[in-house]
Enzyme design. Sequence first.
Site, short mmCIF file in Angstrom:
data_model
loop_
_atom_site.label_atom_id
_atom_site.label_comp_id
_atom_site.label_asym_id
_atom_site.label_seq_id
_atom_site.Cartn_x
_atom_site.Cartn_y
_atom_site.Cartn_z
N LYS A 14 59.93 58.12 68.41
CA LYS A 14 60.03 59.56 68.73
C LYS A 14 58.91 60.36 68.10
O LYS A 14 58.29 61.18 68.75
CB LYS A 14 61.37 60.13 68.23
CG LYS A 14 62.60 59.60 68.92
CD LYS A 14 63.85 60.35 68.44
CE LYS A 14 64.09 60.26 66.94
NZ LYS A 14 64.36 58.91 66.42
N ARG A 89 71.28 65.84 66.44
CA ARG A 89 71.76 64.48 66.18
C ARG A 89 73.27 64.39 66.05
O ARG A 89 73.79 63.29 65.85
CB ARG A 89 71.19 63.97 64.86
CG ARG A 89 69.76 63.59 64.95
CD ARG A 89 69.42 62.73 63.76
NE ARG A 89 68.04 62.93 63.47
CZ ARG A 89 67.20 61.95 63.15
NH1 ARG A 89 67.63 60.74 63.00
NH2 ARG A 89 65.95 62.22 62.92
N ARG A 128 56.75 49.53 59.33
CA ARG A 128 56.45 50.88 58.84
C ARG A 128 56.68 50.95 57.33
O ARG A 128 55.95 51.62 56.61
CB ARG A 128 57.32 51.90 59.57
CG ARG A 128 56.98 53.33 59.21
CD ARG A 128 57.67 54.31 60.12
NE ARG A 128 59.06 54.50 59.76
CZ ARG A 128 59.91 55.25 60.48
NH1 ARG A 128 59.52 55.82 61.59
NH2 ARG A 128 61.15 55.39 60.09
N ARG A 134 57.81 54.65 53.33
CA ARG A 134 58.87 55.67 53.33
C ARG A 134 60.07 55.16 52.56
O ARG A 134 60.50 54.03 52.75
CB ARG A 134 59.27 55.98 54.78
CG ARG A 134 58.89 57.37 55.21
CD ARG A 134 59.17 57.56 56.65
NE ARG A 134 60.60 57.61 56.95
CZ ARG A 134 61.08 58.00 58.11
NH1 ARG A 134 60.26 58.37 59.07
NH2 ARG A 134 62.38 58.02 58.32
N ARG A 145 71.12 53.73 58.69
CA ARG A 145 70.61 54.72 59.65
C ARG A 145 70.96 54.35 61.08
O ARG A 145 71.29 55.19 61.90
CB ARG A 145 69.09 54.88 59.48
CG ARG A 145 68.75 55.78 58.29
CD ARG A 145 67.36 55.53 57.77
NE ARG A 145 66.33 55.73 58.77
CZ ARG A 145 65.14 55.14 58.74
NH1 ARG A 145 64.84 54.32 57.74
NH2 ARG A 145 64.25 55.38 59.66
P1 ADP Z 1 64.26 58.25 61.81
O1 ADP Z 1 64.71 58.82 63.10
O2 ADP Z 1 63.14 57.27 61.98
O3 ADP Z 1 65.38 57.69 60.99
P2 ADP Z 1 63.46 60.91 60.83
O4 ADP Z 1 62.15 61.12 60.21
O5 ADP Z 1 63.67 61.53 62.17
O6 ADP Z 1 63.63 59.34 60.89
O7 ADP Z 1 64.64 61.39 59.87
C1 ADP Z 1 64.72 60.94 58.54
C2 ADP Z 1 65.99 61.43 57.88
O8 ADP Z 1 66.03 62.87 57.86
C3 ADP Z 1 67.30 61.03 58.56
O9 ADP Z 1 67.73 59.74 58.21
C4 ADP Z 1 68.24 62.14 58.03
O10 ADP Z 1 68.67 61.91 56.71
C5 ADP Z 1 67.35 63.37 58.02
N1 ADP Z 1 67.46 64.09 59.31
C6 ADP Z 1 66.49 64.24 60.24
N2 ADP Z 1 66.93 64.96 61.29
C7 ADP Z 1 68.23 65.27 61.03
C8 ADP Z 1 69.25 65.99 61.71
N3 ADP Z 1 69.03 66.53 62.93
N4 ADP Z 1 70.46 66.11 61.13
C9 ADP Z 1 70.70 65.58 59.93
N5 ADP Z 1 69.80 64.89 59.22
C10 ADP Z 1 68.57 64.73 59.76
#
Ligand code: ADP
Length: 188
Positions: A14, A89, A128, A134, A145
């Site tokens: 994404k 989400r 990654r 990360r 996750r």
């Molecule tokens: P990925 O989708 O690869 O897990 P992201 O960079 O999109 O990684 O998100 C990393 C973290 O940030 C998530 O695991 C969560 O803890 C937090 N996060 C991101 N977007 C949201 C959201 N819309 N609601 C709640 N937590 C979020």
Amino acid sequence: MTRLVLLGPPGAGKGTQAKRLAERLTVPAVSTGDIFRANVSEGTELGREAQRYMDAGEYVPDSVTNAMVADRLAEPDAAGGFLLDGYPRTAAQVAELDRMLAAGGASLDAVVELTADSEEIVARLKNRAETEGRSDDTETVIRRRLEVYTEQTAPLTRVYSERGLLVEVDGIGAVEDVTARILATLGR
Ligand code: ADP
């Protein structure tokens, strides 16, 4: 005017696609993950609050995330459209996004679901972890996750599908091929 949401499991690509699409469509990419990580590295209060959830692979509470997105979408550059990466989400976030858009008389144009099978996802996230370091890319946290995604976010595809907004795009393949696929699916 382009208002898009990118949905998909962690590791589906994404973030990578959001940056490329935003450039092509000349709208800002709004990535909640990136905003949280920027706050963590700047040591803000929001960052301190978010970090413990992120490090555990859990979602940051809706109240915190919703307020942050509302602020971001109120900035002038998002008035003409945006591409949301990583939001909404949860069902509560869907409702809040509806409210934010309705308040401005706007609505979504499409929700793009990027798909990838779990073997590919785990392989990408492990890679990654090695290249970007990360803190949430460890095996236990990756597993959590993916669980949280399945429980809380995967059901949202049905909500958007019922609204006639969902388009599904295969996220496997070369980065530029996936971008072309998304743009073609959107008729752009
Ligand atoms: P990925 O989708 O690869 O897990 P992201 O960079 O999109 O990684 O998100 C990393 C973290 O940030 C998530 O695991 C969560 O803890 C937090 N996060 C991101 N977007 C949201 C959201 N819309 N609601 C709640 N937590 C979020």
